[in-house]
Enzyme design. Structure first.
Site, PDB file in Angstrom:
ATOM      1  CE  LYS A  67     -13.344  -3.089  -2.068  1.00 26.57           C
ATOM      2  NZ  LYS A  67     -12.435  -3.299  -0.918  1.00 26.57           N
ATOM      3  CE  LYS A  95      -5.470  -7.071  -3.237  1.00 23.50           C
ATOM      4  NZ  LYS A  95      -6.459  -7.251  -2.232  1.00 23.50           N
ATOM      5  CE  LYS A 116      -4.460  -1.252   0.259  1.00 26.74           C
ATOM      6  NZ  LYS A 116      -4.609  -2.046  -0.951  1.00 26.74           N
TER       7      LYS A 116
END
Ligand code: AQP
Length: 326
Positions: free
Chosen positions: A197, A194, A114
């Site tokens: 969102k 992957k 992230k």
């Protein structure tokens, strides 16, 4: 007593087929088996660990609740609620923070990913897996249907349960994951990542129109050559599309390949788009109907919270007592 299942959806954007195939589909099937006590929730506190616009967040939360209901989360069969309505979640997370080594949190793959994606390295993002452990252990879950990407976080939940039980006395089970082996849906524009969102360019959303699905699938990256074969090492992009096709149409990959012998990528992609659109047709209809009554959606979540709170406050009291606070 029936074993308990807990799972959450983070409203950090719109639900995509990775979320559906990796977790929601299993959660709905488990709820229908009536062998478990199911707790499903919208993880709104988790969504605040990433960059977001406050003016858009409540609509995202509402949309995710509508998506879950339209997919089949049934408030009569499961306890369906919003995380922030149960104050005990953040409270239990704090108590778990006090028995969790920071080194373990800093080593979490998702935390590092992230940050690489440009998310701020705030304490919430670091402590995300501890809040997740609180969400799960609050209801003393035995099983957690999650995507493969959450394996490491779930392992930490098990560590926390073990540490707590050893230090203060056994009250928590060590929950097991319910994974669909090998099911990690990849981004349409990059088969190395992957579907996520927070990477909207590569997502196929459940709410996409049939036209949007066709457009996105047609422009999905493919590998060199034109033959339809399943080879995740040599043709990872095509393997991802085949996996999506198979899961969304409930057709074995072998059969899809057989049906596309001698046909090229274009025809394959159009058929895939058609399979995805028709699998989502009834969801789209149901969604429209549920979204038209926002008060009912809120009421459903509040009723779910009332039920969840009974167990949550009991667990929190038990934990506080064991930890010497009461
Ligand atoms: N690509 C994926 N393939 C299979 N399963 C997936 N899941 C997520 N992405 C994939 C699983 O979906 C469930 C719900 O996910 P979440 O809402 O808790 O958030 P997430 O795992 O962080 O999903 P995203 O899309 O990647 O969100 P962002 O980008 O905001 O972090 C989980 O069980 C997850 O494993």
């Amino acid at each position: 007593m029936k074993p308990t299942i807990v799972s959450g959806l983070k409203p950090s954007g719109k639900l995509h087929i990775g979320n559906y195939l990796g977790m929601t589909k299993q959660s709905i099937a488990l709820q229908s088996s009536e062998e478990f006590n199911c707790y499903y929730f919208i993880a709104d506190y988790h969504a605040l660990t990433q960059k977001y616009k406050p003016s858009e967040k409540s609509a995202e939360i509402f949309d995710m609740a509508v998506d879950a209901l339209a997919l089949g989360i049934d408030p009569k069969k499961s306890v369906f609620f919003m995380q922030s309505d149960i104050l005990e979640h953040a409270n239990l997370a704090w108590l778990f923070d006090c028995i969790t080594p920071t080194g373990k949190l800093q080593g979490m793959i998702e935390f590092r990913e992230k940050i690489e994606e440009g998310q701020p390295a705030n304490a919430g993002l670091l402590n995300y897996p501890v809040l997740m452990a609180a969400d799960i252990l609050m209801y003393k879950a035995s099983f957690v249907p999650v995507g493969e990407d959450q394996r490491q976080h779930l392992e930490l939940t098990r560590d926390i349960a073990r540490t707590f039980n050893k230090k203060f006395g056994k009250i928590f089970p060590e929950p097991k994951g319910i994974f669909v082996e090998g099911l990690r849906v990849k981004s349409l524009d990059n088969p190395k990542k992957k579907m996520s969102k927070s990477l909207p360019k590569g997502c196929l959303y459940l709410t996409d129109s049939p036209e949007a699905i066709k457009k996105k699938v047609r422009s999905a990256v493919t590998d060199s050559g034109n033959e339809i074969i399943f080879d995740p090492d040599k043709k990872p992009a095509l393997a991802n599309l085949l996996l999506i096709y198979s899961e969304m149409s409930d057709t074995p990959i072998k059969e899809i390949i057989e049906n596309h012998k001698g046909k090229g990528y274009k025809e394959f992609k159009d058929n895939l788009a058609e399979a995805v659109s028709s699998a989502l047709a009834s969801f789209r209809e149901k969604r429209k109907e549920i979204a038209s009554d926002s008060k009912k959606v809120r009421k459903t979540l509040l009723e779910g919270a009332e039920k969840a709170r009974v167990t949550a406050s009991k667990t929190l009291q038990e934990v506080k007592k064991k930890m010497g606070l009461i």
